[in-house]
Design a protein around this motif. Structure first.
Motif, PDB file in Angstrom:
ATOM      1  N   GLN A 163       0.830  -1.202   0.000  1.00 55.31           N
ATOM      2  CA  GLN A 163       0.000   0.000   0.000  1.00 55.31           C
ATOM      3  C   GLN A 163       0.869   1.259   0.000  1.00 55.31           C
ATOM      4  OE1 GLN A 163      -2.661   0.229   3.346  1.00 55.31           O
ATOM      5  NE2 GLN A 163      -3.682   2.074   2.632  1.00 55.31           N
ATOM      6  N   ALA A 164       1.927   1.254   0.817  1.00 51.70           N
ATOM      7  CA  ALA A 164       2.831   2.407   0.881  1.00 51.70           C
ATOM      8  C   ALA A 164       3.539   2.624  -0.455  1.00 51.70           C
ATOM      9  CB  ALA A 164       3.849   2.206   2.001  1.00 51.70           C
ATOM     10  N   LEU A 165       3.955   1.539  -1.106  1.00 50.16           N
ATOM     11  CA  LEU A 165       4.615   1.656  -2.407  1.00 50.16           C
ATOM     12  C   LEU A 165       3.655   2.183  -3.467  1.00 50.16           C
ATOM     13  CD1 LEU A 165       6.623  -1.705  -2.444  1.00 50.16           C
ATOM     14  CD2 LEU A 165       7.563   0.599  -2.154  1.00 50.16           C
ATOM     15  N   ALA A 166       2.418   1.690  -3.450  1.00 53.14           N
ATOM     16  CA  ALA A 166       1.425   2.140  -4.429  1.00 53.14           C
ATOM     17  C   ALA A 166       1.129   3.623  -4.249  1.00 53.14           C
ATOM     18  CB  ALA A 166       0.152   1.317  -4.282  1.00 53.14           C
ATOM     19  N   THR A 167       1.002   4.057  -3.001  1.00 54.59           N
ATOM     20  CA  THR A 167       0.754   5.470  -2.720  1.00 54.59           C
ATOM     21  C   THR A 167       1.914   6.330  -3.198  1.00 54.59           C
ATOM     22  OG1 THR A 167      -0.614   4.939  -0.797  1.00 54.59           O
ATOM     23  CG2 THR A 167       0.322   7.157  -0.895  1.00 54.59           C
ATOM     24  N   ALA A 168       3.151   5.853  -2.961  1.00 55.47           N
ATOM     25  CA  ALA A 168       4.339   6.598  -3.376  1.00 55.47           C
ATOM     26  C   ALA A 168       4.403   6.752  -4.895  1.00 55.47           C
ATOM     27  CB  ALA A 168       5.592   5.910  -2.856  1.00 55.47           C
ATOM     28  N   LYS A 169       3.970   5.729  -5.611  1.00 52.41           N
ATOM     29  CA  LYS A 169       3.957   5.822  -7.073  1.00 52.41           C
ATOM     30  C   LYS A 169       2.870   6.770  -7.555  1.00 52.41           C
ATOM     31  CE  LYS A 169       6.097   1.353  -7.904  1.00 52.41           C
ATOM     32  NZ  LYS A 169       6.004   0.018  -8.508  1.00 52.41           N
ATOM     33  N   ASP A 170       1.749   6.789  -6.854  1.00 52.57           N
ATOM     34  CA  ASP A 170       0.641   7.660  -7.254  1.00 52.57           C
ATOM     35  C   ASP A 170       0.939   9.131  -6.991  1.00 52.57           C
ATOM     36  OD1 ASP A 170      -0.860   5.539  -8.150  1.00 52.57           O
ATOM     37  OD2 ASP A 170      -2.024   5.331  -6.302  1.00 52.57           O
ATOM     38  N   ASP A 171       1.600   9.429  -5.863  1.00 56.14           N
ATOM     39  CA  ASP A 171       1.791  10.836  -5.497  1.00 56.14           C
ATOM     40  C   ASP A 171       3.151  11.406  -5.914  1.00 56.14           C
ATOM     41  OD1 ASP A 171       3.665   9.961  -3.617  1.00 56.14           O
ATOM     42  OD2 ASP A 171       2.346  10.208  -1.888  1.00 56.14           O
ATOM     43  N   GLY A 172       3.965  10.617  -6.611  1.00 52.99           N
ATOM     44  CA  GLY A 172       5.242  11.104  -7.124  1.00 52.99           C
ATOM     45  C   GLY A 172       6.431  10.885  -6.211  1.00 52.99           C
ATOM     46  N   THR A 173       6.195  10.388  -4.997  1.00 52.85           N
ATOM     47  CA  THR A 173       7.298  10.168  -4.065  1.00 52.85           C
ATOM     48  C   THR A 173       8.278   9.133  -4.595  1.00 52.85           C
ATOM     49  OG1 THR A 173       5.868  10.727  -2.193  1.00 52.85           O
ATOM     50  CG2 THR A 173       7.896   9.529  -1.696  1.00 52.85           C
ATOM     51  N   TYR A 174       7.756   8.071  -5.215  1.00 54.67           N
ATOM     52  CA  TYR A 174       8.625   7.032  -5.774  1.00 54.67           C
ATOM     53  C   TYR A 174       9.561   7.629  -6.826  1.00 54.67           C
ATOM     54  CZ  TYR A 174      10.100   2.748  -8.160  1.00 54.67           C
ATOM     55  OH  TYR A 174      10.850   1.755  -8.727  1.00 54.67           O
ATOM     56  N   ASP A 175       9.033   8.478  -7.702  1.00 59.98           N
ATOM     57  CA  ASP A 175       9.853   9.096  -8.737  1.00 59.98           C
ATOM     58  C   ASP A 175      10.951   9.969  -8.126  1.00 59.98           C
ATOM     59  OD1 ASP A 175       8.337   7.863 -10.627  1.00 59.98           O
ATOM     60  OD2 ASP A 175       7.383   9.676 -11.412  1.00 59.98           O
ATOM     61  N   GLU A 176      10.611  10.684  -7.039  1.00 51.76           N
ATOM     62  CA  GLU A 176      11.600  11.521  -6.366  1.00 51.76           C
ATOM     63  C   GLU A 176      12.735  10.673  -5.799  1.00 51.76           C
ATOM     64  OE1 GLU A 176      10.041  14.260  -3.477  1.00 51.76           O
ATOM     65  OE2 GLU A 176       8.182  14.500  -4.589  1.00 51.76           O
ATOM     66  N   ILE A 177      12.392   9.579  -5.157  1.00 53.47           N
ATOM     67  CA  ILE A 177      13.403   8.698  -4.580  1.00 53.47           C
ATOM     68  C   ILE A 177      14.250   8.069  -5.685  1.00 53.47           C
ATOM     69  CG2 ILE A 177      13.752   6.578  -3.255  1.00 53.47           C
ATOM     70  CD1 ILE A 177      11.219   7.273  -1.683  1.00 53.47           C
ATOM     71  N   PHE A 178      13.599   7.649  -6.758  1.00 53.37           N
ATOM     72  CA  PHE A 178      14.310   7.042  -7.882  1.00 53.37           C
ATOM     73  C   PHE A 178      15.323   8.023  -8.472  1.00 53.37           C
ATOM     74  CE2 PHE A 178      15.157   5.294 -12.001  1.00 53.37           C
ATOM     75  CZ  PHE A 178      14.949   3.932 -11.898  1.00 53.37           C
ATOM     76  N   LYS A 179      14.891   9.245  -8.715  1.00 58.49           N
ATOM     77  CA  LYS A 179      15.778  10.249  -9.303  1.00 58.49           C
ATOM     78  C   LYS A 179      16.932  10.573  -8.366  1.00 58.49           C
ATOM     79  CE  LYS A 179      15.774  14.719 -11.653  1.00 58.49           C
ATOM     80  NZ  LYS A 179      14.943  15.868 -12.103  1.00 58.49           N
TER      81      LYS A 179
END
Length: 277
Positions: free
Chosen positions: A248-264
């Motif tokens: 759930q936390a990973l899905a939320t991070a992908k939806d709100d852009g947090t995952y992209d920020e961490i990836f970059k």
């Protein structure tokens, strides 16, 4: 503010084999806590096992703190639970075999772990969070453009990794000898030192090593269709709750852009086809 700046904190603990054995029982008997009906092996902390180093997924930073892409992602779960992240370094085969999870040493495990049918027999995986390929690290200026150029040469691999499996599968075909190392750092430095002619491992950490060590370069990539997942105890109701919360936390991070920020932050660009299905 970058995602990691908002974390609650993180402790790094490195265990030798002897200390690990002694601490397994102590952790399960004397410590523990419950958050949102999820039992944690250590009170007020999400305990995550890994094998350090595996830069940029997890490694020890300049201040002695364990940092990296995987670490920032599990921090999202720790923040959601309102606890710290406690990172413990153990042998990699204890993670992929599920032994350290079955023993109650960790709540979760991480380490750029490729999801495979064999590993799924021993551990519970999260949803995939990263697409990976295998890469070939060589000395810059070498004539090695792929495995087919390594006849009679020495190819470094890391024990208990999918890269090692891939290398062994093609060893007879291409006529090279594999040299097995216990961890990534030993494997990659062997290329720089000329102890092996090339090394195979996941593309993420090898590109990072080549960037940090300009005498080396990536000669080839092999699309093996691999995807990384976080690991938890197999056939355990509590572990399933924790993995569900992590998914759930990973899905939320992908939806709100947090995952992209961490990836970059760790790879210098936003993901293209990472977990896009």
């Amino acid at each position: 503010m970058t995602p990691s700046m908002g974390r609650l904190g993180r402790l790094a603990v490195l265990f030798s084999a002897g200390v690990l054995a002694l601490s397994l029982s102590a952790c399960s008997q004397d410590e523990g806590g419950t958050v949102d009906d999820i039992h944690l092996v250590k009170a007020d902390a999400l305990t995550v096992c890994t094998h350090i180093p595996y830069k940029p997924f997890q490694f020890t930073g300049d201040n002695g703190e364990v940092v990296g892409f995987d670490v920032d992602l599990v921090d999202l779960l720790a923040q959601d639970l309102g606890v710290e992240t406690n990172v413990v370094s153990v042998d990699w085969n204890q993670i992929t075999s599920g032994a350290v999870l079955a023993a109650g040493k960790c709540d979760l495990a991480m380490g750029g772990a490729t999801i495979t049918p064999k590993r799924e027999e021993a551990v519970l995986f999260s949803d995939p969070y990263f697409n990976a390929t295998q890469a070939l690290l060589v000395k810059k200026g070498s004539d090695y453009a792929g495995l087919e150029d390594l006849e009679g040469k020495r190819l470094g691999t890391q024990t208990d990794t999918t890269g090692a499996i891939y290398a062994e599968k093609h060893a007879e075909e291409h006529g090279y000898t594999t040299v097995v190392f216990d961890d990534l750092a030993l494997e990659t430095t062997a290329v720089s030192a000329g102890k092996v002619d090339a090394a195979i491992n996941d593309n993420g950490p090898l590109y990072q090593y080549a960037a940090d060590n300009p005498e080396t370069e990536i000669a080839a990539e092999f699309d093996t269709g691999e995807r990384y997942g976080f690991l938890a105890k197999k056939d355990d109701e509590n572990a399933q709750k924790l993995i569900d919360r992590l998914n759930q936390a990973l899905a939320t991070a992908k939806d709100d852009g947090t995952y992209d920020e961490i990836f970059k932050k760790w790879f210098g660009q936003v993901p293209g086809t990472i977990n896009e299905e």
